[in-house]
Design a protein around this motif. Structure first.
Motif, PDB file in Angstrom:
ATOM      1  N   ASP A  21     -21.495  26.014 -16.679  1.00 17.49           N
ATOM      2  CA  ASP A  21     -22.159  24.982 -15.975  1.00 17.49           C
ATOM      3  C   ASP A  21     -23.621  25.394 -15.614  1.00 17.49           C
ATOM      4  O   ASP A  21     -23.922  26.594 -15.904  1.00 17.49           O
ATOM      5  CB  ASP A  21     -21.602  24.235 -14.853  1.00 17.49           C
ATOM      6  CG  ASP A  21     -21.037  25.266 -13.816  1.00 17.49           C
ATOM      7  OD1 ASP A  21     -21.975  26.025 -13.435  1.00 17.49           O
ATOM      8  OD2 ASP A  21     -20.008  25.436 -13.135  1.00 17.49           O
ATOM      9  N   LEU A  22     -24.602  24.518 -15.043  1.00 13.26           N
ATOM     10  CA  LEU A  22     -25.719  24.876 -14.819  1.00 13.26           C
ATOM     11  C   LEU A  22     -25.884  25.964 -13.736  1.00 13.26           C
ATOM     12  O   LEU A  22     -26.648  26.879 -13.499  1.00 13.26           O
ATOM     13  CB  LEU A  22     -26.758  23.736 -14.451  1.00 13.26           C
ATOM     14  CG  LEU A  22     -28.112  23.760 -14.497  1.00 13.26           C
ATOM     15  CD1 LEU A  22     -28.686  24.361 -15.972  1.00 13.26           C
ATOM     16  CD2 LEU A  22     -28.749  22.577 -14.302  1.00 13.26           C
ATOM     17  N   TYR A  23     -24.870  25.870 -12.699  1.00 13.56           N
ATOM     18  CA  TYR A  23     -24.986  26.699 -11.558  1.00 13.56           C
ATOM     19  C   TYR A  23     -24.626  28.278 -11.982  1.00 13.56           C
ATOM     20  O   TYR A  23     -25.213  29.082 -11.510  1.00 13.56           O
ATOM     21  CB  TYR A  23     -23.908  26.429 -10.303  1.00 13.56           C
ATOM     22  CG  TYR A  23     -24.035  24.745  -9.981  1.00 13.56           C
ATOM     23  CD1 TYR A  23     -25.128  24.461  -9.280  1.00 13.56           C
ATOM     24  CD2 TYR A  23     -23.222  23.997 -10.524  1.00 13.56           C
ATOM     25  CE1 TYR A  23     -25.391  23.196  -8.862  1.00 13.56           C
ATOM     26  CE2 TYR A  23     -23.300  22.610 -10.118  1.00 13.56           C
ATOM     27  CZ  TYR A  23     -24.443  22.317  -9.142  1.00 13.56           C
ATOM     28  OH  TYR A  23     -24.493  21.251  -8.721  1.00 13.56           O
ATOM     29  N   LYS A  24     -23.702  28.474 -12.941  1.00 10.62           N
ATOM     30  CA  LYS A  24     -23.470  29.703 -13.543  1.00 10.62           C
ATOM     31  C   LYS A  24     -24.539  30.375 -14.179  1.00 10.62           C
ATOM     32  O   LYS A  24     -24.745  31.485 -14.323  1.00 10.62           O
ATOM     33  CB  LYS A  24     -22.181  29.725 -14.061  1.00 10.62           C
ATOM     34  CG  LYS A  24     -20.854  29.656 -13.128  1.00 10.62           C
ATOM     35  CD  LYS A  24     -19.660  29.791 -13.947  1.00 10.62           C
ATOM     36  CE  LYS A  24     -18.353  29.701 -13.240  1.00 10.62           C
ATOM     37  NZ  LYS A  24     -17.250  29.826 -14.213  1.00 10.62           N
ATOM     38  N   ALA A  25     -25.247  29.247 -14.714  1.00  9.40           N
ATOM     39  CA  ALA A  25     -26.057  29.918 -15.654  1.00  9.40           C
ATOM     40  C   ALA A  25     -27.676  30.069 -15.105  1.00  9.40           C
ATOM     41  O   ALA A  25     -28.562  30.433 -15.834  1.00  9.40           O
ATOM     42  CB  ALA A  25     -26.475  28.729 -17.017  1.00  9.40           C
ATOM     43  N   SER A  26     -27.546  29.933 -13.833  1.00 10.77           N
ATOM     44  CA  SER A  26     -28.998  30.154 -13.213  1.00 10.77           C
ATOM     45  C   SER A  26     -29.108  30.975 -11.966  1.00 10.77           C
ATOM     46  O   SER A  26     -29.400  30.802 -10.861  1.00 10.77           O
ATOM     47  CB  SER A  26     -29.260  28.558 -12.351  1.00 10.77           C
ATOM     48  OG  SER A  26     -29.334  27.738 -13.362  1.00 10.77           O
ATOM     49  N   THR A  27     -28.520  32.315 -12.319  1.00  9.37           N
ATOM     50  CA  THR A  27     -28.648  33.531 -11.548  1.00  9.37           C
ATOM     51  C   THR A  27     -30.154  33.912 -11.449  1.00  9.37           C
ATOM     52  O   THR A  27     -30.844  33.753 -12.640  1.00  9.37           O
ATOM     53  CB  THR A  27     -27.903  34.616 -12.016  1.00  9.37           C
ATOM     54  OG1 THR A  27     -28.193  35.116 -13.122  1.00  9.37           O
ATOM     55  CG2 THR A  27     -26.259  34.134 -11.766  1.00  9.37           C
TER      56      THR A  27
END
Length: 636
Positions: free
Chosen positions: A587-593
């Motif tokens: 998801d976008l959360y995991k991909a946005s470190t």
């Protein structure tokens, strides 16, 4: 004696555990019903309905239910609740009102509105066909008051503070209070667990809300804290484990890790592994109801005169180009575009008329107030909402702010000057309204000479100029950086003209600013002077060099016959970034470190997360004026 102490400790721990576990949170899975969930936890269906009134209407996948612990239900007192069993159709007659109809059917006005959502924004009209809900009374064998109590919100308390105080997640607090205000106000009365062991909020600590799918490993990377560190500060973790939405106490000096200096650019196109079709919504203020499609000339005139329509069309064209580019990489997208009409009532209509719970991301709306309304509504479903070109008023947990904060711009240009390997001299020139930034720069460059604009002798007001004598002895041989902090065109013209005359073979003067205001583009400011001084400033985007066209520019020009402007480029860059991030992780959360920095045509993105809030872009360009009067990315 040691054994006796150990037994006492264990007994107290068990007592606390039983007391704290009056509730459990259950995330609804595919195929589950209220009955199957009740059987699983050995409670009655009415027990679940008593704590989760919305479950009577619809059991939504991934929604969170509050489940009473069977062992904690100590009262068999009956309570009555309403259960929807159907509808009666009613045709509105002349002079009828919601009040008269509610009395006729013996229901609340709110019940009529709830099942005819357009009545929240529209008036009742003669001839309208509306649905009248029919209810039956359900007797519950558990009294919510036996496990809940009313709590009065204290000053400075938000949702996460109340959730932490009573040992529940924000989602559980919201489930206990379906009608709770998004922003809690002092004095609001809400339902909370009736535990007497309220936790104390200690302002000497920070607090972090656990995100979806976060485990101890990810938290260690993000916060720099081990499982043992977290358990020491949050003993309940040893019993309950990590839960999405849980509020954790962390040391005061802990922040979500920020990246210092340059970050290696990430090419997400080489890391595609999630090939599921991406469901994206885009909300833009086209306001097409105002356009007369029968008149081509009138439509063209409106596109020229209506700024928001023009921006929306340009941004949308970039979105479509990004979807085509993603498709060539094997990423399929299901796109739905909504015209917000730039009206809150239309936003409400869109939200009520569509189920966004399964969307991977929503881009927009453009304007802050409408954006916040959408972000707030979709926060409970965890749907990422991306703000394209404005700064949101509130950074909810599901918000992605793509415009860097002014502090990020200031920090970037300061770091750029500090990173210069040469021995440099720094001078700070500012008007009196920018004294604060001048002082901040002085603290970063203690040896810098600080100069302020002159004041009028009679009025004492800022006259917005400096004299040649003010610069006496300010410069040294070699490289000199001059910070100019002002929004006044006269001071920019005065300083740039003066500095241009002081540049020579031995004395290199480079003009910089933490904030390139409109004053630097004033009619009385010479671009030749700015170019000669190699003017550097931080920017959220870099200007596209038309002579070095990339594939997007060529494709755009081939399709539309013109080069893309900054809004079309923004639409392309932002949408492609969202799609590539979604394709590179779950998801976008995991991909946005914040270890991932992407760069496209004119924009780049590196997200950091606030401890209690959403994500903000901290990727900034440093750009400069060149000798041929173009603007390009600066490199040391």
């Amino acid at each position: 004696m040691k054994k006796l102490i150990l037994i006492c400790v264990i007994t107290l721990s068990c007592s606390w555990f039983a007391h704290a576990q009056k509730f459990k949170a259950h995330t609804v899975k595919q195929g589950e019903t209220v009955e199957s969930i009740a059987n699983k936890y050995q409670v009655s269906v009415s027990d679940i309905y008593a704590l989760n009134p919305d479950a009577k209407k619809k059991l939504t996948l991934n929604s969170v239910l509050i489940i009473p612990n069977a062992a904690a239900i100590s009262s068999e007192a009956a309570t009555e609740t309403k259960e929807l069993i159907g509808y009666t159709s009613h045709k509105v007659k002349r002079k009828e009102t919601l009040y008269s109809i509610s009395k006729e059917y013996n229901i609340e006005i709110e019940d009529i509105k709830k099942h005819n959502k357009r009545l929240y924004s529209e008036n009742l009209r003669k001839g309208d066909q509306i649905r009248i809900p029919k209810y039956k009374t359900v007797v519950s064998n558990v009294t919510p008051s036996s496990t809940l109590k009313t709590y009065k919100v204290q000053p400075k308390e938000g949702k996460w503070r109340v959730a932490y105080k009573f040992g529940i997640t924000v989602a559980e607090l919201e489930a206990l209070n379906p009608g709770m205000n998004e922003i809690l106000q002092p004095g609001d009365e809400i339902n909370v667990p009736s535990t007497t062991d309220e936790k104390v909020i200690d302002d000497n600590f920070n607090y972090y809300t656990v995100q979806k799918s976060e485990g101890y490993y990810r938290l260690k990377i993000k916060l720099g804290l081990t499982q043992e560190d977290l358990e020491r500060l949050n003993p309940e973790l040893k019993i309950d484990g990590l839960k999405e939405g849980m509020v954790l106490k962390v040391p005061h000096n802990v922040t979500v890790g920020e990246v210092v200096g340059e970050v290696e650019k990430t090419n997400l196109a080489k890391n595609i592994r999630n090939f599921k079709t991406k469901q994206i919504a885009v909300m833009l203020p086209f306001r097409l109801s105002r356009v007369d499609t029968d008149s081509v000339q009138e439509a063209k005139d409106m596109i020229k005169s209506d700024r928001r329509l023009s921006v929306s069309l340009d941004f949308h064209s970039g979105v479509l180009m990004a979807i085509d580019s993603a498709k060539r990489l094997g990423i399929s997208t299901k796109l739905k575009v909504f015209d917000t009409e730039d009206q809150p009532a239309e936003i409400t209509k869109i939200l009520n008329g569509n189920d966004f719970s399964n969307y991977d991301a929503v881009i927009g709306p453009l304007m802050e107030n409408n954006f916040d309304r959408v972000a707030r509504a979709l926060e409970k479903d965890g749907v990422p909402v991306i703000s394209p070109i404005t700064k949101p008023q509130q950074l909810f947990d599901n918000v992605f702010q793509t415009i860097p904060e002014p502090e990020m711009l200031e920090k970037a240009i300061i770091q750029f000057v500090k990173d210069d390997a040469l021995k440099v001299n720094v001078v700070i020139i500012a008007d009196h309204s920018n004294r604060a930034i001048s002082n901040r720069l002085k603290s970063e460059f203690p040896s810098a000479k600080q100069i302020f604009s002159r004041k009028d002798d009679k009025s004492g007001r800022d006259a917005y100029y400096i004299m040649a004598t003010d610069l006496s002895g300010a410069f040294s041989n070699g490289k000199n950086y001059v910070f100019l902090e002002t929004a006044n065109e006269a001071l920019v013209s005065n300083v740039t003209s003066m500095l241009n005359g002081l540049t020579n073979r031995n004395q290199d003067i480079i003009l910089v600013s933490t904030n390139k205001t409109d004053a630097f583009e004033g009619a009385n400011v010479s671009n030749y002077h700015l170019a000669s001084l190699k003017f550097h400033y931080p920017s959220i985007n870099k200007t596209l060099n038309s002579e070095q066209q990339n594939s997007f520019v060529k494709s755009y020009k081939g399709k539309y016959g013109i080069e893309p402007n900054k809004f079309a480029a923004r639409g392309f860059d932002l949408t492609l970034d969202v799609l590539l991030r979604l394709a590179s992780d779950d998801d976008l959360y995991k991909a946005s470190t914040n270890a991932v920095e992407t760069q496209y045509t004119e924009n780049k993105f590196r997200y950091s997360k606030k401890l209690n809030g959403g994500y903000y872009n901290e990727a900034v360009y440093i750009v400069k004026y060149t000798s041929d009067l173009t603007i390009e990315e600066a490199k040391l």
